[in-house]
Design an enzyme around this catalytic site. Sequence first.
Site, PDB file in Angstrom:
ATOM      1  N   ASP A  36       8.369   8.142 -20.299  1.00  0.00           N
ATOM      2  CA  ASP A  36       8.707   8.227 -21.715  1.00  0.00           C
ATOM      3  C   ASP A  36      10.172   7.842 -21.911  1.00  0.00           C
ATOM      4  O   ASP A  36      10.888   7.558 -20.947  1.00  0.00           O
ATOM      5  CB  ASP A  36       8.384   9.615 -22.274  1.00  0.00           C
ATOM      6  CG  ASP A  36       9.122  10.756 -21.583  1.00  0.00           C
ATOM      7  OD1 ASP A  36      10.272  10.556 -21.125  1.00  0.00           O
ATOM      8  OD2 ASP A  36       8.565  11.860 -21.506  1.00  0.00           O
TER       9      ASP A  36
ATOM     10  N   HIS B 138       7.807  19.311 -13.081  1.00  0.00           N
ATOM     11  CA  HIS B 138       8.586  18.217 -13.669  1.00  0.00           C
ATOM     12  C   HIS B 138       9.821  17.912 -12.817  1.00  0.00           C
ATOM     13  O   HIS B 138      10.198  16.745 -12.660  1.00  0.00           O
ATOM     14  CB  HIS B 138       8.987  18.557 -15.102  1.00  0.00           C
ATOM     15  CG  HIS B 138       9.625  17.422 -15.835  1.00  0.00           C
ATOM     16  ND1 HIS B 138       9.005  16.205 -16.004  1.00  0.00           N
ATOM     17  CD2 HIS B 138      10.842  17.309 -16.434  1.00  0.00           C
ATOM     18  CE1 HIS B 138       9.804  15.390 -16.682  1.00  0.00           C
ATOM     19  NE2 HIS B 138      10.922  16.037 -16.949  1.00  0.00           N
TER      20      HIS B 138
ATOM     21  N   HIS C 291       0.836  -1.196   0.000  1.00  0.00           N
ATOM     22  CA  HIS C 291       0.000   0.000   0.000  1.00  0.00           C
ATOM     23  C   HIS C 291       0.873   1.250   0.000  1.00  0.00           C
ATOM     24  O   HIS C 291       1.762   1.389   0.820  1.00  0.00           O
ATOM     25  CB  HIS C 291      -0.932  -0.026   1.211  1.00  0.00           C
ATOM     26  CG  HIS C 291      -1.940   1.055   1.200  1.00  0.00           C
ATOM     27  ND1 HIS C 291      -2.311   1.713   2.338  1.00  0.00           N
ATOM     28  CD2 HIS C 291      -2.671   1.607   0.198  1.00  0.00           C
ATOM     29  CE1 HIS C 291      -3.220   2.615   2.048  1.00  0.00           C
ATOM     30  NE2 HIS C 291      -3.455   2.567   0.747  1.00  0.00           N
TER      31      HIS C 291
ATOM     32  N   TYR D 297       6.672  14.970 -21.499  1.00  0.00           N
ATOM     33  CA  TYR D 297       6.025  14.811 -20.190  1.00  0.00           C
ATOM     34  C   TYR D 297       5.056  13.636 -20.119  1.00  0.00           C
ATOM     35  O   TYR D 297       4.130  13.636 -19.316  1.00  0.00           O
ATOM     36  CB  TYR D 297       5.333  16.113 -19.767  1.00  0.00           C
ATOM     37  CG  TYR D 297       6.275  17.288 -19.795  1.00  0.00           C
ATOM     38  CD1 TYR D 297       7.233  17.443 -18.804  1.00  0.00           C
ATOM     39  CD2 TYR D 297       6.229  18.222 -20.821  1.00  0.00           C
ATOM     40  CE1 TYR D 297       8.124  18.512 -18.835  1.00  0.00           C
ATOM     41  CE2 TYR D 297       7.114  19.290 -20.863  1.00  0.00           C
ATOM     42  CZ  TYR D 297       8.056  19.431 -19.864  1.00  0.00           C
ATOM     43  OH  TYR D 297       8.934  20.480 -19.895  1.00  0.00           O
ATOM     44  N   ALA D 298       5.267  12.619 -20.925  1.00  0.00           N
ATOM     45  CA  ALA D 298       4.416  11.419 -20.904  1.00  0.00           C
ATOM     46  C   ALA D 298       4.948  10.475 -19.826  1.00  0.00           C
ATOM     47  O   ALA D 298       5.609   9.472 -20.113  1.00  0.00           O
ATOM     48  CB  ALA D 298       4.387  10.752 -22.272  1.00  0.00           C
ATOM     49  N   ASN D 299       4.682  10.855 -18.579  1.00  0.00           N
ATOM     50  CA  ASN D 299       5.180  10.126 -17.417  1.00  0.00           C
ATOM     51  C   ASN D 299       4.102  10.116 -16.344  1.00  0.00           C
ATOM     52  O   ASN D 299       3.355  11.088 -16.202  1.00  0.00           O
ATOM     53  CB  ASN D 299       6.417  10.823 -16.830  1.00  0.00           C
ATOM     54  CG  ASN D 299       7.496  11.089 -17.851  1.00  0.00           C
ATOM     55  OD1 ASN D 299       8.067  10.165 -18.400  1.00  0.00           O
ATOM     56  ND2 ASN D 299       7.766  12.363 -18.106  1.00  0.00           N
TER      57      ASN D 299
END
EC number: 5.4.99.62
Length: 139
Positions: free
Chosen positions: A28, A106, A20, A128-130
């Site tokens: 990316d 970021h 948990h 920023y594809a994270n």
Amino acid sequence: MKKAALLNSDISSVVSRLGHTDSLVIGDAGLPIPETTTRIDLALTHNVPTFLQVVSVVTSEMQVEAAILAEEIIEKNPAVHDALLDQLKQLEQHQGNSIALHYVSHEEFKTQSGKSRAIIRSGECSPYANVILCAGVTF
């Protein structure tokens, strides 16, 4: 052979060991990965596999209670941002819970990603594809 969608043994192992609030990052191709963090590199070439493909498969086996994104994705990559939000909404319905969304800079995202159990590197080549996925419980 496993029947479930997630066939990658390294990812399957990490997901099975999450407790948990432990976190797992899907990034990316350009996200820096600290030497001290487990790297699972799926990138084959530009955009293979995509960020969203990896999110879809990983979340098919991971209980998610929160997601952390870099706030820059809203302006710099709205198509991926919107598609990710759609995937998380569908995941909420499938899991029967709400998934809290948090946005950070970021730079803060990179700091927090270093504290995760692992970082999965996709082939995604868009900015920023994270996402940091925080594990929930199934009960």
